[in-house]
Write an enzyme that holds these catalytic residues in place. Structure first.
Site, PDB file in Angstrom:
ATOM      1  N   ARG A 157     -11.811   0.874  13.965  1.00  0.00           N
ATOM      2  CA  ARG A 157     -11.692   1.443  12.758  1.00  0.00           C
ATOM      3  C   ARG A 157     -12.873   0.808  11.794  1.00  0.00           C
ATOM      4  NH1 ARG A 157      -5.407   2.179  11.155  1.00  0.00           N
ATOM      5  NH2 ARG A 157      -5.859   0.243  10.418  1.00  0.00           N
ATOM      6  N   TYR A 170      14.021  30.326   7.410  1.00  0.00           N
ATOM      7  CA  TYR A 170      12.912  31.117   7.688  1.00  0.00           C
ATOM      8  C   TYR A 170      12.776  31.257   9.334  1.00  0.00           C
ATOM      9  CZ  TYR A 170      11.066  30.556   3.084  1.00  0.00           C
ATOM     10  OH  TYR A 170      10.855  30.681   1.754  1.00  0.00           O
ATOM     11  N   LYS A 192       0.812  -1.090  -0.015  1.00  0.00           N
ATOM     12  CA  LYS A 192       0.048  -0.124   0.045  1.00  0.00           C
ATOM     13  C   LYS A 192       0.977   1.095  -0.133  1.00  0.00           C
ATOM     14  CE  LYS A 192      -0.445   0.241   5.037  1.00  0.00           C
ATOM     15  NZ  LYS A 192      -1.274   0.125   6.273  1.00  0.00           N
ATOM     16  N   MET A 224      10.228  24.597   2.051  1.00  0.00           N
ATOM     17  CA  MET A 224       9.879  23.418   1.036  1.00  0.00           C
ATOM     18  C   MET A 224      10.648  22.704   0.225  1.00  0.00           C
ATOM     19  SD  MET A 224       6.748  24.507  -1.780  1.00  0.00           S
ATOM     20  CE  MET A 224       5.619  24.711  -0.566  1.00  0.00           C
TER      21      MET A 224
END
Length: 387
Positions: free
Chosen positions: A142, A277, A44, A325
Site C-alpha cells: 500500500r 423487502y 482513527k 435502511m
C-alpha cells in the site's frame, strides 16, 4: 393482545454504550504485552466508531504515550479538543494540509518523494521543522517507499532537509500484511525487510526516536516485532484482530462497545406472512414479530439479513428477512415482550448477547467493520470516565 401494539414515547431509539473503564483496562493489558515499548493508541475513524476524543483522553490516562490517526483532520480534531502529547497522522494526499499539521505539532508520515517535497515547503512556510516518520513498504503493497533506490533517495533527501532544519526524522515504520494469520510466511519476510531498511537508514545517519511496525495482532502475539513502539488499534477496543488469534478474553481484553435499541413494535401475524423487502423470509406459522428501529443507515450490515442473533427479553432472536435502511424485524416465536423492551445487538457477551465477532461471522465480514460502521445518528453514552 391487540393485533398491533402502539409505540410508546421513548427517550432513546438506540444507543451505543462505551465502557471507558474497559478501554483503560485494555490499554493497561496492552502496555504489559508491549514489554517496555511505547504504546500508540490508534483512534482513527472516530476511534473505530467509539468516539475519538473521549477514547483518546482515556487511553492517555491509562498510559498510552502516542495517539494515531489516519487523516490530518482527525489529528487536528484531537488537538482542537486540547489533547496533549504526540500524534502521528499517516495518510496524506497532495496538498496536505501539511502546514496546519506542522503548526499543531503533529507528526506526519512520508512514503514517497512527493510528500517530502511538500512537507519541506510547508515547514519553510511555517517557520518550524516538521516531525516526520519515513514509511517503508516491506511487503504490504500500500503506501510506503519501496526498498532499494527509492528508499535510499528518500532517506538521503530527508537527511539533507534535516540538516537544513526543515524536518526532524522522528520515526521509521512499516505495516504488516498478515500479522493476524498465525505463522504466515510474510511475517518473517516483512520483519527481515524492516530490519534491513531501518539499518540502512541508521547507517546513513538517521537517528529515529521510534521504530514501529507492530499492529494489534503483532502486539499480542509477536514480541520480536515491538521495537520502540506498538500501534494498538482494534485490540484497544476489546475486539480480536482475528478469530484465529483467539478471543479478546484470551489476552485479558474486554469489548468496550455495547449496541442496543428499543423494540418499536410487537405484533402477531399469520403463517405465510412475508417479512421485509423481497419476502426472503415467510413465517412458517402463526407467530409474533418484533420491530427493531435500526438499519443499514445506522451501520447494521445488510448482509446480516436472516442470520445475526439479537438478544430480546433474555433470548437470542434471529433477524427475519432483509435489514432495511432504518429497521429490521426479529422472529419472536409467538412470545410477546413489551414494546420498548431492550434489543441488544452486541456487547461483551456477559448476558448471553452476541459479540461484534458473532455479527462479523454472521455477516461474512470482520469485527472491525461491525463497530466502525455504527452511524452518527446512534448516540454514544460514555460510562465510567476516569474524571
Amino acid at each position: 393482545m391487540s393485533k398491533t401494539a402502539a409505540v410508546p414515547t421513548a427517550a432513546v431509539r438506540a444507543r451505543a454504550e462505551i465502557d471507558l473503564s474497559a478501554l483503560r483496562a485494555n490499554v493497561r493489558a496492552l502496555r504489559a504485552r508491549a514489554q517496555g515499548a511505547a504504546v500508540m493508541a490508534v483512534v482513527k475513524s472516530d476511534a473505530y466508531g467509539h468516539g475519538a476524543v473521549p477514547c483518546a483522553r482515556e487511553a492517555l490516562a491509562a498510559g498510552a504515550s502516542w495517539l494515531g490517526t489516519t487523516t490530518a483532520e482527525e489529528a487536528l480534531e484531537l488537538r482542537a479538543a486540547g489533547l496533549p502529547g504526540r500524534i502521528l497522522c499517516w495518510l496524506w494526499v497532495p496538498g496536505g494540509p501539511w502546514r496546519p499539521a506542522i503548526e499543531a505539532d503533529i507528526d506526519v508520515s512520508l512514503g514517497g518523494m512527493w510528500a517530502l517535497r511538500e512537507v519541506v515547503e510547508a515547514a519553510w512556510a511555517a517557520g518550524r521543522p516538521a516531525r516526520v516518520h519515513l514509511k517503508a513498504d516491506t511487503g504490504l503493497g500500500r503506501n510506503g517507499c519501496q526498498p532499494g533506490e527509492d528508499w535510499a533517495e528518500l532517506v538521503a533527501t530527508a537527511l539533507r532537509a534535516e540538516a537544513e532544519g526543515l524536518v526532524r526524522i522522528a520515526g521509521l515504520f512499516s505495516h504488516f500484511a498478515c500479522a493476524d494469520v498465525p505463522g504466515h510466511p510474510s511475517i518473517a519476510a516483512q520483519l527481515a525487510q524492516f530490519r534491513e531498511m531501518t539499518a540502512y537508514a541508521e547507517q546513513q545517519g538517521v537517528r529515529p526516536e521510534v521504530r514501529h511496525i507492530a499492529n494489534s495482532a503483532a502486539t499480542l502475539t509477536l514480541p520480536e516485532t515491538h521495537f520502540d513502539m506498538v500501534r494498538t488499534g482494534i485490540a484497544m477496543y476489546g475486539v480480536s484482530a482475528s478469530p484465529e488469534l483467539g478471543a479478546p478474553k484470551d489476552f485479558g481484553l474486554r469489548p468496550v462497545m455495547s449496541f442496543s435499541a428499543a423494540l418499536a413494535l410487537v405484533k402477531r401475524v399469520p403463517g405465510g406472512h412475508g417479512v421485509s423487502y423481497g419476502h426472503h423470509y415467510v413465517t412458517r406459522g402463526e407467530t409474533t414479530l418484533g420491530l427493531v428501529p435500526v438499519g443499514y443507515a445506522d451501520g447494521i450490515p445488510r448482509h446480516a439479513s436472516g442470520s445475526s442473533p439479537v438478544l430480546v427479553d433474555g433470548k437470542l432472536r434471529t433477524i427475519a428477512g432483509r435489514v432495511a435502511m432504518d429497521m429490521f424485524v426479529v422472529e419472536l416465536d409467538g412470545e410477546e415482550p413489551p414494546v420498548g423492551s431492550e434489543a441488544v445487538l452486541f456487547g461483551p457477551g456477559d448476558r448471553g448477547e452476541s459479540t461484534a465477532e458473532d455479527w462479523a461471522q454472521a455477516s461474512a465480514t470482520i469485527a472491525y467493520e461491525i463497530v466502525t460502521r455504527i452511524g452518527t445518528r446512534v448516540p454514544r453514552a460514555y460510562l465510567n470516565a476516569s474524571a
